[in-house]
Enzyme design. Structure first.
Site, mmCIF file in Angstrom:
data_model
loop_
_atom_site.group_PDB
_atom_site.id
_atom_site.type_symbol
_atom_site.label_atom_id
_atom_site.label_comp_id
_atom_site.label_asym_id
_atom_site.label_seq_id
_atom_site.Cartn_x
_atom_site.Cartn_y
_atom_site.Cartn_z
ATOM 1 N N HIS A 138 4.878 6.647 16.860
ATOM 2 C CA HIS A 138 5.517 5.936 15.745
ATOM 3 C C HIS A 138 6.371 4.756 16.200
ATOM 4 O O HIS A 138 7.091 4.181 15.377
ATOM 5 C CB HIS A 138 6.412 6.895 14.941
ATOM 6 C CG HIS A 138 5.683 8.008 14.282
ATOM 7 N ND1 HIS A 138 5.269 9.132 14.954
ATOM 8 C CD2 HIS A 138 5.282 8.189 12.996
ATOM 9 C CE1 HIS A 138 4.650 9.953 14.115
ATOM 10 N NE2 HIS A 138 4.645 9.403 12.924
ATOM 11 N N GLU A 194 -7.387 5.573 7.007
ATOM 12 C CA GLU A 194 -7.133 4.159 7.266
ATOM 13 C C GLU A 194 -8.409 3.327 7.347
ATOM 14 O O GLU A 194 -8.455 2.189 6.871
ATOM 15 C CB GLU A 194 -6.337 4.000 8.574
ATOM 16 C CG GLU A 194 -4.876 4.401 8.480
ATOM 17 C CD GLU A 194 -4.638 5.893 8.611
ATOM 18 O OE1 GLU A 194 -3.473 6.323 8.494
ATOM 19 O OE2 GLU A 194 -5.624 6.632 8.836
#
Length: 661
Positions: free
Chosen positions: A467, A400
């Site tokens: 998540h 990322e």
């Protein structure tokens, strides 16, 4: 031990004399800067004395329109590219003629006119930016290379691994130039890595690598010239380790007491300027008289440009300028939406906005994990690969941080970028380049950063602590970032279209639980909605309820169950910039306010909104302003535990409390 120039059989005398002049200039500039530092006329200096041959040789070997990303010891990049000295001097004195308007110091700036992109102090993201610039070159098919500098200490950062991995996987035409100068501040190389040469690390990335004597200007120039020519013809990344040494402290205040004397003596004998001058004189290429004349001419240039910088007035702070320069000035107002509508889901609205953006901007690239043939974990980019091709719909490695930096590099090279975080939770791995690179770019040196980062977020899907977070508060605190968080498909489509058009960095939060549960009649055409404008969903005089994302639906459901309560319901849609005018007008009318967020209560944006209401509407209030947020714990996955965690579980009680106050 002197430098061996006997291998020189390729360069004519004119080229050798030009390299000497290019090498001499940064040395004389730096010697002057060290005097000014002692006089307190500049605030800090990172010395590159003894390393000039690398910056000068690499820059001279590249074309002037090929990007270079230097570090704070690479003065030779700036002087070789011909930046007027008075602008450099103004930069180091914090004057307006510098490149950052006094907002940043040293070499923390860039110049598009000179194809130089400056560093940030976190070092590693610079390598990813080079990836983005190189990717832009590759997509443009312009046969250009890009060179990026780092020190041996920077190779210990994760961004080094990520950037080299991306460059290798994508065959990017970038030269990773590592100046191995012995020490990262005071930490020697044997405490930084445990391989013989940094160049050996190229093996792990399937990457060609070279070792170059960094103090030998002829070797640097000739070998980099050959490598650059090869990369232009056959695009690929190259890792180059330049062996050199740092003769002065990390910065002047730190000194060199930790360096053994024998090392200093050894490398002093390999001074790139003194040795090269001696070689040129011995070969009757450089005459002493011409050498003295050249010294005098450069010193005159330095003194003349210093006078210009010294005579420039000090910056007079203008508050409005400081605030206005955080973002690039750009307004996207509501464009006309079609009267023809289709009933679609939230997820479809996102997909259609992305499709419209890709069709409108042929230089827009979408990047993310599994977004290509798989279509993304939420299938939002399903079919995009067939329509736009793998160059513009790019699966990324799991990295990322470097991908965010790569997106910025694309923008620097005149393109646009969208990054999908597979889950917003994973953005923590890319946090540094978002808050320290994207957010500060325009404020620091007027380089816009129109990167949109899509952030699938939120609870309701039983996904647990890694998540299900809604982490918008990590970013609403950071000046320079716009944060959008829609609750309905129509807003999602229009605001995402606006985000793609906006030249500023934007985090676009998309609540996963809304993807396939919320439908709405949405205009079929491409339209924009003004960023920074809230929407009044319901009107009433009993209270004002402010929410965003899934919390908006919680509020509407609760009021449906309590029809006796007539409230203004404000859907913020954008969290930064915040539509305070709509908030204040409503609170002044109703005299009561509740702010609802899905995020855990402490430190969320609701706290700031409550503070703003208290500061600006206190005399209108008939009740305490209340926050409703989730528990101050990580979010659990089991349904009953998740329900207990969420703010929704206490919303009704708070609304009734304020209604009856």
């Amino acid at each position: 031990m002197k430098i061996d120039y006997n291998s020189n059989k390729k360069l004519n005398n004119s080229t050798l004399l030009n390299l000497h002049q290019l090498l001499l200039k940064p040395r004389l500039v730096e010697e002057k800067m060290l005097i000014l530092l002692r006089q307190g006329k500049i605030s800090k200096w990172f010395s590159g004395i003894g390393q000039e041959a690398i910056a000068v040789g690499v820059t001279a070997a590249l074309d002037k329109d090929e990007y270079i990303l230097p570090m704070h010891r690479n003065l030779g990049v700036f002087t070789t590219r011909g930046i007027p000295l008075y602008r450099l001097f103004s930069q180091w004195q914090g004057k307006m003629n510098g490149f950052t308007k006094g907002r940043d110091r040293s070499f923390h700036f860039g110049s598009q006119a000179h194809h130089i992109i400056g560093m940030i102090s976190h070092l590693g993201p610079q390598l990813g930016v080079a990836d983005g610039i190189a990717l832009g070159n590759l997509l443009k098919k312009n046969n250009k290379v890009c060179a990026v500098f780092s020190g041996e200490g920077g190779t210990s950062e994760g961004d080094f691994h990520e950037a080299l991995n991306i460059a290798s996987v994508w065959n990017l035409p970038v030269l990773f130039c590592i100046e191995n100068n012995g020490y990262g501040l005071s930490t020697p190389t044997n405490e930084q890595y445990n391989c013989k040469h940094i160049a050996d690390k190229g093996i792990g990335y399937g990457m060609e690598s070279h070792i170059i004597a960094g103090n030998n200007i002829i070797e640097v120039y000739t070998k980099v010239t050959e490598i650059a020519k090869s990369v232009r013809e056959n695009p690929r990344p190259i890792l180059i380790e330049f062996k050199t040494f740092r003769m002065r402290g990390h910065e002047e205040a730190s000194g060199t007491k930790y360096v053994p004397n024998h090392l200093l003596e050894f490398w002093e004998s390999k001074d790139p300027l003194k040795n090269f001058e001696k070689y040129l004189i011995e070969k009757n290429i450089l005459e002493e008289k011409y050498k003295e004349q050249l010294h005098a001419e450069i010193q005159l240039e330095i003194n003349t440009h210093l006078e210009l910088a010294f005579s420039e007035e000090k910056i007079k702070p203008v508050l409005e300028d400081e605030i206005n320069d955080v973002f690039k000035n750009y307004e996207v107002k509501n464009s006309k939406a079609s009267e023809t509508k289709e009933n679609i889901r939230f997820v479809d609205a996102i997909s259609k906005a992305l499709m419209d953006g890709m069709e409108k901007h042929d230089h827009l690239v979408i990047m993310g994990q599994d977004i290509a043939s798989y279509g993304g974990v939420f299938k939002i980019t399903d079919g995009f690969l067939d329509r736009f091709g793998k160059d513009r719909v790019r699966n990324t490695p799991i990295c990322e941080s470097a991908i965010v930096s790569t997106a910025y590099g694309l923008v620097v090279n005149g393109m646009k970028a969208i990054v999908e975080m597979q889950f917003s939770d994973f953005v923590s791995s890319g946090f540094n380049p978002i808050v320290n690179l994207l957010a500060k770019s325009h404020y620091r040196w007027s380089q816009h950063a129109d990167v949109v980062i899509r952030m699938p977020c939120g609870a309701g899907v039983g996904a647990g602590p890694f998540h299900s977070q809604t982490n918008e508060a990590w970013f609403t605190k950071v000046p320079g970032l716009k944060v959008i968080y829609p609750a309905f498909p129509e807003d999602a489509k229009g605001l995402l279209t606006s985000a793609i058009e906006d030249p500023n960095p934007i985090l676009f939060f998309e609540h996963k639980a809304l993807y396939r549960s919320v439908y709405q009649d949405v205009p079929v055409n491409s339209y924009t909605i003004e960023i920074g404008k809230a929407r009044l969903l319901n009107s009433g005089n009993d209270m004002t309820i402010i929410a965003y994302g899934a919390a908006v639906h919680w509020v509407l459901e609760t009021l449906k169950d309590h029809s006796e309560i007539k409230a203004d319901v404000i859907d913020l849609r954008t969290l930064h910039p915040l539509d305070t005018a709509t908030i204040y007008a409503s609170v002044q009318k109703t005299a009561k306010a509740i702010v609802v967020q899905e995020d855990s209560l402490f430190g969320g944006i609701a706290s700031d909104i409550v503070a703003l209401i208290t500061d600006n509407c206190f005399h209108y209030l008939d009740a305490p302003v209340k926050r409703v947020g989730s528990l101050d714990t990580p979010i659990p996955f089991q349904k009953d535990l998740e329900n207990q965690y969420l703010a929704k579980s206490k919303l009704t009680d708070v609304i009734l409390e304020i209604y009856n106050y």
